[in-house]
Structures are given as structure tokens and as C-alpha cells.
Design an enzyme around this catalytic site. Sequence first.
Site, PDB file in Angstrom:
ATOM      1  N   SER A   1       0.802  -1.225   0.000  1.00 43.93           N
ATOM      2  CA  SER A   1       0.000   0.000   0.000  1.00 43.93           C
ATOM      3  C   SER A   1       0.833   1.273   0.000  1.00 43.93           C
ATOM      4  O   SER A   1       0.353   2.317  -0.431  1.00 43.93           O
ATOM      5  CB  SER A   1      -0.934  -0.001   1.202  1.00 43.93           C
ATOM      6  OG  SER A   1      -0.198  -0.142   2.397  1.00 43.93           O
TER       7      SER A   1
ATOM      8  N   HIS B   1      -5.626  -4.078  -0.885  1.00 44.81           N
ATOM      9  CA  HIS B   1      -5.502  -3.021  -1.885  1.00 44.81           C
ATOM     10  C   HIS B   1      -5.614  -3.579  -3.306  1.00 44.81           C
ATOM     11  O   HIS B   1      -5.022  -3.030  -4.236  1.00 44.81           O
ATOM     12  CB  HIS B   1      -4.181  -2.270  -1.720  1.00 44.81           C
ATOM     13  CG  HIS B   1      -4.195  -1.288  -0.597  1.00 44.81           C
ATOM     14  ND1 HIS B   1      -4.726  -0.021  -0.703  1.00 44.81           N
ATOM     15  CD2 HIS B   1      -3.769  -1.405   0.674  1.00 44.81           C
ATOM     16  CE1 HIS B   1      -4.611   0.612   0.450  1.00 44.81           C
ATOM     17  NE2 HIS B   1      -4.038  -0.199   1.304  1.00 44.81           N
TER      18      HIS B   1
ATOM     19  N   LYS C   1     -12.244  -0.836   1.656  1.00 44.49           N
ATOM     20  CA  LYS C   1     -11.533  -0.075   0.631  1.00 44.49           C
ATOM     21  C   LYS C   1     -12.374  -0.055  -0.657  1.00 44.49           C
ATOM     22  O   LYS C   1     -13.401   0.609  -0.701  1.00 44.49           O
ATOM     23  CB  LYS C   1     -10.133  -0.642   0.444  1.00 44.49           C
ATOM     24  CG  LYS C   1      -9.285  -0.359   1.700  1.00 44.49           C
ATOM     25  CD  LYS C   1      -7.841  -0.710   1.605  1.00 44.49           C
ATOM     26  CE  LYS C   1      -7.085  -0.139   2.794  1.00 44.49           C
ATOM     27  NZ  LYS C   1      -6.541  -1.164   3.703  1.00 44.49           N
TER      28      LYS C   1
HETATM   29  C1  PLP Z   1      -6.273  -1.441   5.085  1.00 50.82           C
HETATM   30  C2  PLP Z   1      -5.564  -2.714   5.261  1.00 50.82           C
HETATM   31  C3  PLP Z   1      -5.912  -3.585   6.285  1.00 50.82           C
HETATM   32  C4  PLP Z   1      -6.940  -3.238   7.317  1.00 50.82           C
HETATM   33  O1  PLP Z   1      -8.223  -3.297   6.808  1.00 50.82           O
HETATM   34  P1  PLP Z   1      -9.455  -2.975   7.777  1.00 50.82           P
HETATM   35  O2  PLP Z   1     -10.552  -3.798   7.241  1.00 50.82           O
HETATM   36  O3  PLP Z   1      -9.712  -1.504   7.679  1.00 50.82           O
HETATM   37  O4  PLP Z   1      -9.048  -3.379   9.155  1.00 50.82           O
HETATM   38  C5  PLP Z   1      -5.259  -4.798   6.353  1.00 50.82           C
HETATM   39  N1  PLP Z   1      -4.290  -5.129   5.473  1.00 50.82           N
HETATM   40  C6  PLP Z   1      -3.924  -4.305   4.490  1.00 50.82           C
HETATM   41  C7  PLP Z   1      -2.866  -4.731   3.520  1.00 50.82           C
HETATM   42  C8  PLP Z   1      -4.539  -3.066   4.354  1.00 50.82           C
HETATM   43  O5  PLP Z   1      -4.154  -2.239   3.396  1.00 50.82           O
END
Ligand code: PLP
Length: 415
Positions: free
Chosen positions: A190, A218, A249
Site C-alpha cells: 500500500s 488493496h 476499501k
Molecule cells: C487497510 C488494510 C488492512 C486493514 O483493513 P481494515 O478492514 O480496515 O481493518 C489490512 N491489510 C492491508 C494490507 C490493508 O491495506
Amino acid sequence: MAYSDKVRNMYQEQLEELKEKGLFKEERFIHSSQAADIEVEFPRGSSTKKVINMCANNYLGLSSHPDVIKAAHDGLDSRGYGMSSVRFICGTQDIHNELENKVTEFLGTEDTILFPSCMDANAGVFEAILNEEDIMISDRLVHASIIDGIRLCGAMHDTFKHSNMKHLESKLQLHSDKRLKVVITDGVFSMDGDTAKLDEMAELCEKYDAMLFVDDSHASGFIGKTGRGTHEKYDVMGKIDIITTTFGKALGGASGGCVSGRKELVEMCRQKARPYLFSNTIAPVVVSGVLEVLDSLTASTERRDKLEKNTEFWRNGLEEAGFVLKKGDTPIVPVMLFNAKLAQEFSKELFDEGIYAIGFFFPVVPQGQARIRTQISAGHEMHHLEKALNAFIKVGKKHNILGKSKQEIIDMFGL
Ligand SMILES: *Cc1c(COP(=O)(O)O)cnc(C)c1O
């Protein structure tokens, strides 16, 4: 008194120190829905300003899509607001099961279990399936939530250099005596926007008898030609033993996550994963929204196709203007500034130009690698991207960094 002046002063000094180093993070209040155009109060107490959002994980522009909102309303009406229970007591509805099945089909796996968030999925999964006889071998740049999951698990741990397959192979050889081996990576990283070499990793895992874990937070919904994720891009669908991902996301952006993969591993999570057992799962209103998102992404690739076109325009535009970018082909496009204070200032000046893009610096990225991380969305229209590009160029000119190399920028501003 326990919270004495001495204790208070100690914390105040630590917070001051963060501010002096330019490492203090301040939240900006949004007064509108999440979208390409948002109303933001910044600085605090000022009247709101309409700006273009260039840093949301709203990759497919679905966070406030009318169809998703309608589905959420319907879910709220038919299944209520809260569950007031964890899954195994009385917190499972038919739509939770329906969503698990739909995710399984979308990702091309054997089974799926929902978690309150992907952070929770990562925190719970390793402890549920591994013990002291096993080894977790992770890429050095995996997401913080995976690191926490590794910490919570009693299995042994080792790392390999970021995306370095030779190094991974040497670690697989080194640990050949362990009961189980799990190779752990993000699908899309990310901070830099690069992708894991899942084809090579799957091959190595086959050769050395290891399981493969991918966090595709992502990627789910837009990477790969039908948006199934990084495993589709690298043509290894069905070969990833464990996928974790988020619904917070691209997939509507509300909240929730899951573990999807081999059916026995999913069942082990259902029996043993602590965030699943001891925390409420995703609220019905969100489940209903995600169901609609997956239906619409299965029916058409229009959104991920538009995202791809938008991303190409944005990357090319910044590159031609003379910014230093992290190379890649995902909608995460980091504009490198190296110095934390410069990144903060750059972000503020972009805001004055009507562009919302946040500066990232230590500890979110390594020291000396501060940047503005831009993220492209299918919710962006060409006029958004053109206006944002012009603003970047204007601010870039002001700081005299256009056409400058990494070393030249570091010489000008320090690290
Ligand atoms: C955003 C993200 C998370 C966390 O996701 P949530 O559902 O908001 O807890 C976990 N792993 C990665 C790679 C992320 O980018």
C-alpha cells in the site's frame, strides 16, 4: 494521584517532540459523503472547503454509490441495525452466510469467514492455524496488521527482503525441517503501490511444500482483468491457500474483512480465531451493501476498466511534469518528496489549491522516504484529474522540484 503532573508532562513532551520533527498527524474533518468531491474543514474551526479527494481507498468510487446506499437501506429495513451478539451465540444471519459464499465465488477459493475488519482477520488467522512447530516467513514490507497477527501467534517467524525471490527461496531451504511453512505477503503493497510476484511465489511454495498467504486489501475488486485480485493478475487463482481482504476499501469502503481459502483453514478460524469469537461481526447494513457491490462487480468490469484508464492518465501526467514517482501499475501513485516537513507543507499547499492529498512520513513509511501518496478512483472524472495535476505542477514549481532527481531533492531539503 496516579496521573501526576510528572506523568502528564512526560506525555506532553513526547507529543511536542513529534510536532517538532514534523511527525504529528492531524485529522481533517469531512462534512460530506466520501466521494471524488468532498467538503472539508481544515484547519479546524474554519468554514468548509470543497476539494477533490486524491487519497481515499475508494478505488471503484462505490463508497457513496446510489445502488450501494439503496441496498444498505434495504438491509437496514429487513435485518435491523445491530446483532448484539458474536457469531456463534446468536449473531449470524442468513445474509452473513450469503456474503461468505459470494466472496468465495468472487475470489475463486473454497470457503470464506467474515471478520469485523481485515485487521482482525490478520490478527486472528495465524494463531488459529499454526503452532510452535511451524514457521511464518513474511515479506519485510507487509502491512502492520499482519505484523500484529504474527506477534500474536506462537509459531516461529522469519522474513525475506521485499519481493526478493532468491532470498525467499533461501529461507524456505533454511526452514525445511519445520512442520508447516507459510509464506506471507501483501498482494499490493500500500505504501509503494507495487505487487507481489505471486506466480513465482506460488511456484516456490509448491517446490518447498509451503502454504501461501496473501493480504489483498488493496487489490480486491480491481486488480486482474475481472477485478478478482492479485492472484488473477498473476494467473494463480486457486493456488493461494489463504487470502485476507477488506470491505473497507474498494468494496464499498464501509468496514469488515475476511479470511478466504482452503476450507479446513477457514473452519479452524471459525473454531479458534479470537477476533471472530470475541467481537461482533459485520453489521447487517454493511453486509447488504457489500452483497450489492459484489453483484455489480461480477456483472460488469466497467468500473475497474475506468480506474485503469484514469490511473494511466495520472501516472503519465505526473511523470511528464517531472515528479519522482514510485514505479508501478496500480492506482496507488506515490509522489516522492523524501523530507517529512516538505511532504506536510506540500499537502497543505495542495489543499489551498483545492486538492486533498495527505503527506506520508515516518513511522508509516521509512525515515527519509516521505511522500504524497495519491490514489486514483473510478469516481474521478477527467476534470478532477486535470485540476489535480495542475495543482501538483503549481506547488511542485514553487518548491523547485520538477525535473529534479531524488538526490537533488534530498540535497535541497535534507532527510
Ligand atoms: C487497510 C488494510 C488492512 C486493514 O483493513 P481494515 O478492514 O480496515 O481493518 C489490512 N491489510 C492491508 C494490507 C490493508 O491495506
